[in-house]
Motif scaffolding. Structure first.
Motif, PDB file in Angstrom:
ATOM      1  N   LEU A  51     -74.589  73.624  79.429  1.00  0.00           N
ATOM      2  CA  LEU A  51     -73.986  73.230  80.774  1.00  0.00           C
ATOM      3  C   LEU A  51     -75.112  72.596  81.574  1.00  0.00           C
ATOM      4  CD1 LEU A  51     -71.957  76.764  81.604  1.00  0.00           C
ATOM      5  CD2 LEU A  51     -71.238  73.923  80.777  1.00  0.00           C
ATOM      6  N   THR A  52     -74.955  71.382  82.171  1.00  0.00           N
ATOM      7  CA  THR A  52     -76.203  70.689  83.081  1.00  0.00           C
ATOM      8  C   THR A  52     -75.326  70.742  84.357  1.00  0.00           C
ATOM      9  OG1 THR A  52     -76.601  69.842  81.387  1.00  0.00           O
ATOM     10  CG2 THR A  52     -77.405  68.625  83.166  1.00  0.00           C
ATOM     11  N   ASN A  53     -75.920  70.654  85.286  1.00  0.00           N
ATOM     12  CA  ASN A  53     -76.381  70.101  86.629  1.00  0.00           C
ATOM     13  C   ASN A  53     -76.637  69.005  86.895  1.00  0.00           C
ATOM     14  OD1 ASN A  53     -74.055  72.112  87.980  1.00  0.00           O
ATOM     15  ND2 ASN A  53     -75.500  73.937  87.391  1.00  0.00           N
ATOM     16  N   ALA A  54     -76.314  67.752  87.493  1.00  0.00           N
ATOM     17  CA  ALA A  54     -76.775  66.330  87.449  1.00  0.00           C
ATOM     18  C   ALA A  54     -76.789  66.089  88.299  1.00  0.00           C
ATOM     19  CB  ALA A  54     -76.909  65.934  86.504  1.00  0.00           C
ATOM     20  N   TYR A  55     -77.929  65.706  89.513  1.00  0.00           N
ATOM     21  CA  TYR A  55     -78.666  65.140  90.306  1.00  0.00           C
ATOM     22  C   TYR A  55     -78.642  63.658  90.410  1.00  0.00           C
ATOM     23  CZ  TYR A  55     -77.950  69.934  91.696  1.00  0.00           C
ATOM     24  OH  TYR A  55     -77.275  71.138  92.531  1.00  0.00           O
ATOM     25  N   GLU A  56     -78.555  62.397  91.275  1.00  0.00           N
ATOM     26  CA  GLU A  56     -79.323  61.674  90.944  1.00  0.00           C
ATOM     27  C   GLU A  56     -79.949  60.982  92.538  1.00  0.00           C
ATOM     28  OE1 GLU A  56     -77.783  58.090  88.381  1.00  0.00           O
ATOM     29  OE2 GLU A  56     -77.807  60.024  86.677  1.00  0.00           O
ATOM     30  N   VAL A  57     -80.236  60.352  93.043  1.00  0.00           N
ATOM     31  CA  VAL A  57     -80.598  59.034  93.760  1.00  0.00           C
ATOM     32  C   VAL A  57     -81.127  57.303  93.394  1.00  0.00           C
ATOM     33  CG1 VAL A  57     -81.997  58.703  96.595  1.00  0.00           C
ATOM     34  CG2 VAL A  57     -81.066  60.952  95.503  1.00  0.00           C
ATOM     35  N   GLY A  58     -79.720  56.796  93.698  1.00  0.00           N
ATOM     36  CA  GLY A  58     -80.058  55.559  93.124  1.00  0.00           C
ATOM     37  C   GLY A  58     -80.189  54.646  94.133  1.00  0.00           C
ATOM     38  N   HIS A  59     -80.379  53.280  93.900  1.00  0.00           N
ATOM     39  CA  HIS A  59     -80.968  52.108  94.884  1.00  0.00           C
ATOM     40  C   HIS A  59     -80.815  51.159  94.551  1.00  0.00           C
ATOM     41  CE1 HIS A  59     -83.933  49.653  97.199  1.00  0.00           C
ATOM     42  NE2 HIS A  59     -82.889  50.000  97.704  1.00  0.00           N
ATOM     43  N   ILE A  60     -80.390  49.979  95.043  1.00  0.00           N
ATOM     44  CA  ILE A  60     -80.206  48.713  94.586  1.00  0.00           C
ATOM     45  C   ILE A  60     -81.041  47.360  95.704  1.00  0.00           C
ATOM     46  CG2 ILE A  60     -79.175  46.501  93.074  1.00  0.00           C
ATOM     47  CD1 ILE A  60     -77.472  48.637  92.169  1.00  0.00           C
ATOM     48  N   LYS A  61     -81.714  46.356  94.983  1.00  0.00           N
ATOM     49  CA  LYS A  61     -82.144  45.137  96.061  1.00  0.00           C
ATOM     50  C   LYS A  61     -82.059  44.284  95.622  1.00  0.00           C
ATOM     51  CE  LYS A  61     -83.831  43.342  98.882  1.00  0.00           C
ATOM     52  NZ  LYS A  61     -83.513  42.613 100.383  1.00  0.00           N
ATOM     53  N   THR A  62     -81.900  43.532  95.719  1.00  0.00           N
ATOM     54  CA  THR A  62     -81.173  42.048  95.304  1.00  0.00           C
ATOM     55  C   THR A  62     -82.030  41.083  95.891  1.00  0.00           C
ATOM     56  OG1 THR A  62     -79.342  41.824  96.234  1.00  0.00           O
ATOM     57  CG2 THR A  62     -79.636  42.879  93.850  1.00  0.00           C
ATOM     58  N   TRP A  63     -82.159  40.020  95.948  1.00  0.00           N
ATOM     59  CA  TRP A  63     -83.435  38.395  96.473  1.00  0.00           C
ATOM     60  C   TRP A  63     -82.626  37.213  95.038  1.00  0.00           C
ATOM     61  CZ3 TRP A  63     -86.512  42.776  94.105  1.00  0.00           C
ATOM     62  CH2 TRP A  63     -86.509  42.498  93.613  1.00  0.00           C
ATOM     63  N   ALA A  64     -83.743  36.143  95.682  1.00  0.00           N
ATOM     64  CA  ALA A  64     -82.741  35.262  94.504  1.00  0.00           C
ATOM     65  C   ALA A  64     -83.357  34.762  93.974  1.00  0.00           C
ATOM     66  CB  ALA A  64     -83.308  34.026  95.382  1.00  0.00           C
ATOM     67  N   LYS A  65     -84.474  35.734  93.370  1.00  0.00           N
ATOM     68  CA  LYS A  65     -85.011  35.318  92.203  1.00  0.00           C
ATOM     69  C   LYS A  65     -85.006  36.918  91.148  1.00  0.00           C
ATOM     70  CE  LYS A  65     -88.518  31.816  92.560  1.00  0.00           C
ATOM     71  NZ  LYS A  65     -87.635  30.773  92.070  1.00  0.00           N
ATOM     72  N   GLY A  66     -84.122  37.685  92.122  1.00  0.00           N
ATOM     73  CA  GLY A  66     -84.181  39.405  91.047  1.00  0.00           C
ATOM     74  C   GLY A  66     -83.761  40.066  91.730  1.00  0.00           C
ATOM     75  N   SER A  67     -83.384  41.553  90.909  1.00  0.00           N
ATOM     76  CA  SER A  67     -83.154  42.636  91.806  1.00  0.00           C
ATOM     77  C   SER A  67     -83.769  44.006  91.011  1.00  0.00           C
ATOM     78  CB  SER A  67     -81.942  43.185  91.094  1.00  0.00           C
ATOM     79  OG  SER A  67     -81.205  42.054  91.566  1.00  0.00           O
ATOM     80  N   ILE A  68     -84.636  45.149  91.548  1.00  0.00           N
ATOM     81  CA  ILE A  68     -84.516  45.779  90.746  1.00  0.00           C
ATOM     82  C   ILE A  68     -83.786  47.171  91.282  1.00  0.00           C
ATOM     83  CG2 ILE A  68     -86.287  46.710  93.272  1.00  0.00           C
ATOM     84  CD1 ILE A  68     -88.525  47.211  91.597  1.00  0.00           C
ATOM     85  N   SER A  69     -83.546  48.501  90.402  1.00  0.00           N
ATOM     86  CA  SER A  69     -82.868  49.690  90.781  1.00  0.00           C
ATOM     87  C   SER A  69     -83.447  50.306  90.562  1.00  0.00           C
ATOM     88  CB  SER A  69     -81.507  49.396  90.015  1.00  0.00           C
ATOM     89  OG  SER A  69     -81.185  50.033  90.306  1.00  0.00           O
ATOM     90  N   PRO A  70     -84.617  51.965  91.092  1.00  0.00           N
ATOM     91  CA  PRO A  70     -84.580  52.665  91.346  1.00  0.00           C
ATOM     92  C   PRO A  70     -83.746  54.084  91.538  1.00  0.00           C
ATOM     93  CG  PRO A  70     -85.374  51.891  93.939  1.00  0.00           C
ATOM     94  CD  PRO A  70     -84.296  50.864  92.559  1.00  0.00           C
ATOM     95  N   VAL A  71     -84.162  54.918  90.322  1.00  0.00           N
ATOM     96  CA  VAL A  71     -83.157  55.716  90.217  1.00  0.00           C
ATOM     97  C   VAL A  71     -83.856  57.169  90.290  1.00  0.00           C
ATOM     98  CG1 VAL A  71     -81.654  57.325  89.053  1.00  0.00           C
ATOM     99  CG2 VAL A  71     -81.644  54.980  89.453  1.00  0.00           C
ATOM    100  N   ILE A  72     -84.083  58.790  90.998  1.00  0.00           N
ATOM    101  CA  ILE A  72     -84.584  59.434  90.895  1.00  0.00           C
ATOM    102  C   ILE A  72     -83.732  60.266  90.216  1.00  0.00           C
ATOM    103  CG2 ILE A  72     -85.596  61.599  92.157  1.00  0.00           C
ATOM    104  CD1 ILE A  72     -86.324  59.453  94.655  1.00  0.00           C
TER     105      ILE A  72
END
Length: 803
Positions: free
Chosen positions: A589-610
């Motif tokens: 049995l698991t309790n799961a938490y996440e904080v995710g973020h996305i940033k986009t710009w003209a040449k790419g994107s990045i998505s960090p998740v804790i």
């Protein structure tokens, strides 16, 4: 950990307070049938000069949503073989959500030969609630299998035995087209190796699912979506592959669409040779003596599989779709395994005996599945009712002949009598699954959803081992039994979602009742278990200024022990290393938490998740050694496991011809197994990552390199050493872009192997296992009434969320 999450939320909320956001959303459907159109290209243009400002693609329900600053805009809708539609101009003010509703576009079959499409779905698309990996964009995996593809999907790893993990956890649920499927077989690893890549459209990864999804899979869900087109008239693709070590195959994907009927069919055939090798060194300590066994194992596995899928979509009335489909897979395996055991006393200079054991196995595995699906879309895209009924029938028949011979250290035959044995394993599985879901809009920006599910599963496993004594075959005590497994799971859920720009909130609750019954027929041992569990979920999303998006989520998950983990039968191929199931296992049995973020710009994107997971009753494989030096591996419940980590996924396009994407996971895993003894603990810091780079030359040639690395990891009884492998690919468009030649290499340096060490109070084990050596494939693909489309520019990321 909750305090850390609260601090993180507060920091971003301060940004939300001053952001001035607006959004445009809608629902793309086909004119006449009202069928939703997935992967329609939606572009937002500056009203003054038609400059492209933002873009996205519609999801599987035809939906899209784009975040914008205030201003005046045009909207352009495009889809291959359909007419382009323009809307606007529109003036957006702060905090406005412009809902364009149902956007109908007209199919124009004549356009198919004229359109040269310049934008398409990217190899990798990210949103806050899931990652999408488009299989056709990865040329390094052309001609491979589902297991090979998954090992190149962000967040996912596949070990050399075919076991799938998500963010380092093996508790992952694998679905086909959103439902459990017999196509992945009774055992997931074998089925995934038999499913050709050319039948797969995309892979979806959901790391923190809502209450809408099954609660099974503590690490998340992987959904394999098979190919199916809905274009007018005839269209399809054909593919043939030849490889080394000996491998060949072919596939056909056909589709015919006329008015209210859409017919689809897929067929794939594949022959594959797996040449593998393993070594294991083990010391066993007893009575002031050290007993040493140095083992060599080689295997030659040859498999021929057929995959057939066909069905139809019937578009009924306004917004109704009835889909009927049939899947069938038949695989035949011939496997030869040779084991050599070299026994020593105290040190390697004192050999005692050489034992050689061969296992000649023949395996048949037929699998079939019927599915009937109904979908009704009412006045808006948020008002939907679906129902799904499917029946699955899987079987597996294994027969093995064993020969064990003994030799003196100088290589001469020992006086000890050779042993002849044989085994037969008959296994059948039947599933009946019914699910219905209803979604209703309660406001312009909110909706509720509810659903019911019932899954009835029955497995019958009959295992027999015999040994030749003189001229007769005699059952071998301790290895013969029949195991019955019945599993009934009933579920109900409800979800509420609302949006107050720029914040979206979703809350859900799922209830699942599980009734599992196991029986060992020979000994009349029964182990019934039943329990009910609540599984809440919550997701909060923030659309921030300057193309930032944030999501905070929570879910409770379960990982029920599988049939093979509960089955107490002893494996018999390797008599020095025996696997045994544990009928007393409890679910994780698991309790799961996440904080995710996305940033986009003209040449790419990045998505960090804790992410953070706390798992109770975690299951781990525990090795013990008996007085004869025989190793037994058995799953056991440990107290708890805490996982905390950072995942970063990115894409970058430094030039128009060069695209890169990658994924890296850092995490700490703390395991407490003191319920089994003080030594069963682990505190591991580790990471894994992958990088993919692709270059396009002359608009006809693609070159790609994929690199994967997994760092060492400490376990409760030892450690896994680092593992890495490199895949390459090159493709050339021919026949006026209707055909493509692809040369691909998997694990070209043959470095993909599991290296491990285990320690106990009375033993030490070190092993090196390679399932398959590196391979090279040449594939030719031909498209019928389809245009090959180039990869979409930009990051391939979407900050939108799905309630």
């Amino acid at each position: 950990m909750p305090k850390f999450l609260l601090l993180f939320i507060c920091v971003f909320l301060s940004t939300v307070l001053w952001s001035q956001q607006a959004a445009i959303r809608g629902y793309v459907v086909e004119e006449g049938t009202e069928a939703p159109l997935e992967f329609a290209a939606v572009s937002v243009l500056q009203a003054a000069d038609s400059t492209l400002l933002n873009g996205s693609i519609s999801d599987q329900d035809g939906r899209f949503e784009l975040s914008l600053s205030t201003g005046d805009y045009l909207v352009r809708i495009e889809y291959i073989a359909y007419g382009t539609r323009y809307l606007g101009p529109f003036h957006l003010v702060p905090d406005q959500i412009l809902d364009l509703g149902r956007l109908r576009i007209r199919p124009e079959a004549a356009l198919l030969s004229e359109i040269e499409v310049s934008a398409e779905k990217s190899q990798m698309q990210l949103s806050l609630d899931k990652k999408i990996y488009n299989v056709g964009k990865d040329i390094a995996n052309t001609g491979s299998t589902a297991a090979d593809i998954l090992d190149n999907v962000p967040s996912v790893t596949v070990d050399v035995e075919g076991n799938v993990s998500l963010r380092g956890s093996s508790g992952v649920r694998i679905l086909i087209d959103g439902r459990p499927s017999g196509l992945i077989g009774v055992g997931d690893s074998d089925g995934l190796r038999s499913l050709p890549s050319n039948l797969i459209d995309r892979i979806e990864v959901v790391t923190n699912p809502s209450a809408r999804y099954e609660a099974e899979g503590m690490a998340g869900i992987i959904n394999i979506v098979l190919k199916k087109e809905r274009q007018q008239g005839w269209n399809g693709s054909f593919e043939t592959t030849l490889g080394y070590p000996l491998e060949w195959g072919g596939a056909a994907n056909l589709n015919y669409r006329r008015s209210m009927v859409n017919l689809f069919a897929n067929y794939g055939i594949r022959y594959r040779t797996n040449l593998g090798r393993a070594t294991q060194y083990q010391e066993f300590y007893r009575n002031d003596s050290t007993f040493i066994n140095d083992q060599l194992r080689t295997h030659d596995r040859r498999s021929l599989s057929h995959n057939v899928r066909f069905g139809l979509d019937l578009f009924v009335g306004d917004g109704g779709t009835l889909t009927s489909s049939f899947n069938y897979r038949y695989s035949m395996d011939d496997n030869l395994t040779n084991l050599t055991y070299n026994d020593f006393l105290d040190n390697l200079q004192q050999p005692v005996l050489i034992t050689r054991r061969s296992d000649n196995e023949a395996e048949l595995e037929p699998t079939l599945e019927y599915a009937l699906n109904w979908k009704k879309t009412f006045d808006t895209e948020d008002h939907v009712w679906t129902a799904d009924l499917r029946y699955q029938d899987n079987a597996e028949q294994e027969r093995s002949d064993f020969l064990e011979e003994y030799f003196l250290p100088d290589g001469t035959m020992s006086s000890e009598q050779s042993i002849e044995q044989r085994s037969e394993n008959l296994e059948s599985e039947r599933n009946i699954i019914f699910q219905t879901d209803y979604q209703y809009p309660i406001s312009s920006k909110g909706k509720i959803e509810a659903g019911l599910r019932a899954g009835l599963r029955n497995i019958d496993n009959d295992f027999m081992v015999e040994e030749r004594i003189l001229e007769s075959w005699t059952p071998l005590a301790g290895f013969n039994n029949r195991f019955l497994y019945d599993e009934d799971i009933y579920a109900a859920y409800a979800i509420w979602g609302e949006q107050w720009e720029p914040i979206s909130i979703q809350a859900g609750l799922r209830y699942e009742y599980t009734d599992i019954r196991t029986e060992l027929v020979e000994t009349a041992q029964r182990n019934p278990r039943s329990y009910g569990q609540l599984f809440p979920s919550a997701h909060i999303s923030f659309q921030l200024a300057n193309d930032h998006s944030l999501q905070v989520s929570y879910s409770r998950r379960i990982n029920r022990p599988g049939f093979r983990s509960l089955n107490p039968f002893l494996t018999f191929s390797d008599v020095r290393n025996i696997w045994q199931g544990n009928p007393d296992l409890d679910p994780e049995l698991t309790n799961a938490y996440e904080v995710g973020h996305i940033k986009t710009w003209a040449k790419g994107s990045i998505s960090p998740v804790i992410f953070y997971r706390k798992t109770d009753q975690v299951i781990d494989r525990i090795r013990t050694v008996d007085a004869d030096g025989i190793s037994y591996i058995r799953p056991e419940n440990l107290n708890t496991q805490h996982d905390i980590g950072l995942e970063v996924t990115f894409s970058y396009e430094p030039y128009s011809i060069w695209r890169m994407n990658g994924n890296i996971n850092f995490f700490r895993s703390i395991t407490d197994g003191t319920n089994l003894g003080e030594g069963f603990t682990a505190d591991a810091y580790t990471w894994f990552g992958r990088l993919s780079s692709r270059v396009t030359l002359f608009q006809k040639v693609d070159l790609q390199v994929n690199y994967n690395y997994r760092a060492p990891r400490v376990t409760t009884q030892g450690k896994y050493l680092a593992m890495q492998h490199l895949d390459i690919g090159a493709s050339l468009d021919i026949l006026q872009n209707k055909g493509t030649l692809t040369l691909s290499g998997r694990d070209i340096f043959s470095t993909r192997r599991r290296i491990y060490e285990n320690r106990g109070e009375d033993f030490f084990t070190r092993g090196n296992f390679q399932w398959r050596t590196g391979s090279v494939n040449l594939t030719f693909a031909y498209r019928l009434n389809q245009q090959k489309t180039r990869e979409k520019k930009g990051g391939g990321m979407d900050g939108g969320d799905d309630f």
